[in-house]
Design a protein around this motif. Structure first.
Motif, mmCIF file in Angstrom:
data_model
loop_
_atom_site.group_PDB
_atom_site.id
_atom_site.type_symbol
_atom_site.label_atom_id
_atom_site.label_comp_id
_atom_site.label_asym_id
_atom_site.label_seq_id
_atom_site.Cartn_x
_atom_site.Cartn_y
_atom_site.Cartn_z
ATOM 1 N N VAL A 18 -23.065 103.410 23.194
ATOM 2 C CA VAL A 18 -23.130 103.060 24.605
ATOM 3 C C VAL A 18 -22.853 101.560 24.697
ATOM 4 N N THR A 19 -21.870 101.195 25.531
ATOM 5 C CA THR A 19 -21.515 99.795 25.708
ATOM 6 C C THR A 19 -21.657 99.425 27.179
ATOM 7 N N LEU A 20 -22.358 98.328 27.443
ATOM 8 C CA LEU A 20 -22.577 97.799 28.783
ATOM 9 C C LEU A 20 -21.911 96.441 28.896
ATOM 10 N N VAL A 58 -26.667 85.922 28.347
ATOM 11 C CA VAL A 58 -26.095 84.851 29.163
ATOM 12 C C VAL A 58 -25.050 85.326 30.167
ATOM 13 N N GLY A 59 -24.441 86.474 29.941
ATOM 14 C CA GLY A 59 -23.494 86.962 30.922
ATOM 15 C C GLY A 59 -22.357 87.761 30.340
ATOM 16 N N TYR A 60 -21.824 88.630 31.158
ATOM 17 C CA TYR A 60 -20.637 89.444 30.908
ATOM 18 C C TYR A 60 -20.823 90.553 29.867
ATOM 19 N N GLY A 61 -21.810 90.446 29.005
ATOM 20 C CA GLY A 61 -22.017 91.434 27.961
ATOM 21 C C GLY A 61 -21.191 91.105 26.745
ATOM 22 N N PRO A 62 -21.092 92.001 25.822
ATOM 23 C CA PRO A 62 -21.605 93.361 25.913
ATOM 24 C C PRO A 62 -23.039 93.479 25.435
ATOM 25 N N GLU A 63 -23.634 94.590 25.788
ATOM 26 C CA GLU A 63 -24.832 95.096 25.136
ATOM 27 C C GLU A 63 -24.398 96.422 24.536
ATOM 28 N N ALA A 94 -21.551 96.505 36.993
ATOM 29 C CA ALA A 94 -21.625 96.805 35.563
ATOM 30 C C ALA A 94 -20.684 97.948 35.225
ATOM 31 N N THR A 95 -20.221 97.950 33.983
ATOM 32 C CA THR A 95 -19.448 99.062 33.447
ATOM 33 C C THR A 95 -20.196 99.594 32.237
ATOM 34 N N VAL A 96 -20.409 100.896 32.215
ATOM 35 C CA VAL A 96 -21.073 101.556 31.096
ATOM 36 C C VAL A 96 -20.099 102.584 30.535
ATOM 37 N N GLN A 97 -19.916 102.529 29.222
ATOM 38 C CA GLN A 97 -19.052 103.507 28.555
ATOM 39 C C GLN A 97 -19.812 104.148 27.405
ATOM 40 N N VAL A 98 -19.695 105.478 27.314
ATOM 41 C CA VAL A 98 -20.284 106.238 26.213
ATOM 42 C C VAL A 98 -19.137 106.879 25.447
ATOM 43 N N ALA A 99 -19.159 106.715 24.133
ATOM 44 C CA ALA A 99 -18.127 107.319 23.282
ATOM 45 C C ALA A 99 -18.809 107.989 22.105
ATOM 46 N N SER A 100 -18.183 109.065 21.610
ATOM 47 C CA SER A 100 -18.730 109.734 20.439
ATOM 48 C C SER A 100 -17.703 109.757 19.325
#
Length: 138
Positions: A18-20, A58-63, A94-100
């Motif tokens: 999961v990337t934020l 601090v900003g922009y991500g990612p997490e 925000a943009t959240v992406q899930v990949a497998s």
């Protein structure tokens, strides 16, 4: 084209990731609630099945959260993905992406970040009759 550089990869690969990211300065946090109830976030980055291995403050991500590829620790069930506007900075997107590892990108969403925690998606992990893990977003 010669001046383009490949960006450095951030975050570890996993059974699913999961990337934020978000659109400005401030701290937006990624929270994952694993099937056993373990809450993985900045103050508790190691779960039973996965890890928060990138925490941008601090900003922009990612997490970035990743679930282990080890069948002894990867849990079947629902992984609840939540974001939280830690700094309460107004107007963030925000943009959240899930990949497998099997299915590729299974979910992407762009959403406003409010002042309260925002549930985003559940990642459902199951096993087929041959013991292979499957991943779906709900």
């Amino acid at each position: 084209m010669d001046s383009l550089q490949t960006p450095e990869t951030v975050g570890s690969p996993g059974a699913f990731t999961v990337t934020l990211t978000w659109d400005g300065p401030g701290d937006v946090d990624l929270h994952t609630f694993e099937p056993t109830g373990t809450h993985v976030y900045y103050d508790h980055p190691v779960g039973h099945a996965g890890f928060l291995d990138v925490d941008n403050t601090v900003g922009y991500g990612p997490e970035h959260y990743y679930a282990a590829c080890d069948s002894r620790t990867l849990q079947t069930g629902a992984y609840a993905i939540v974001i939280d506007n830690f700094d309460k900075t107004p107007g963030r997107q925000a943009t959240v992406q899930v990949a497998s590892s099997r299915e590729g990108v299974i979910f992407t969403a762009k959403l406003p970040v409010g002042t309260a925690s925002t549930p985003v998606v559940s990642v459902l992990v199951s096993q087929d009759q041959k013991g292979r893990f499957r991943f779906a977003a709900q």
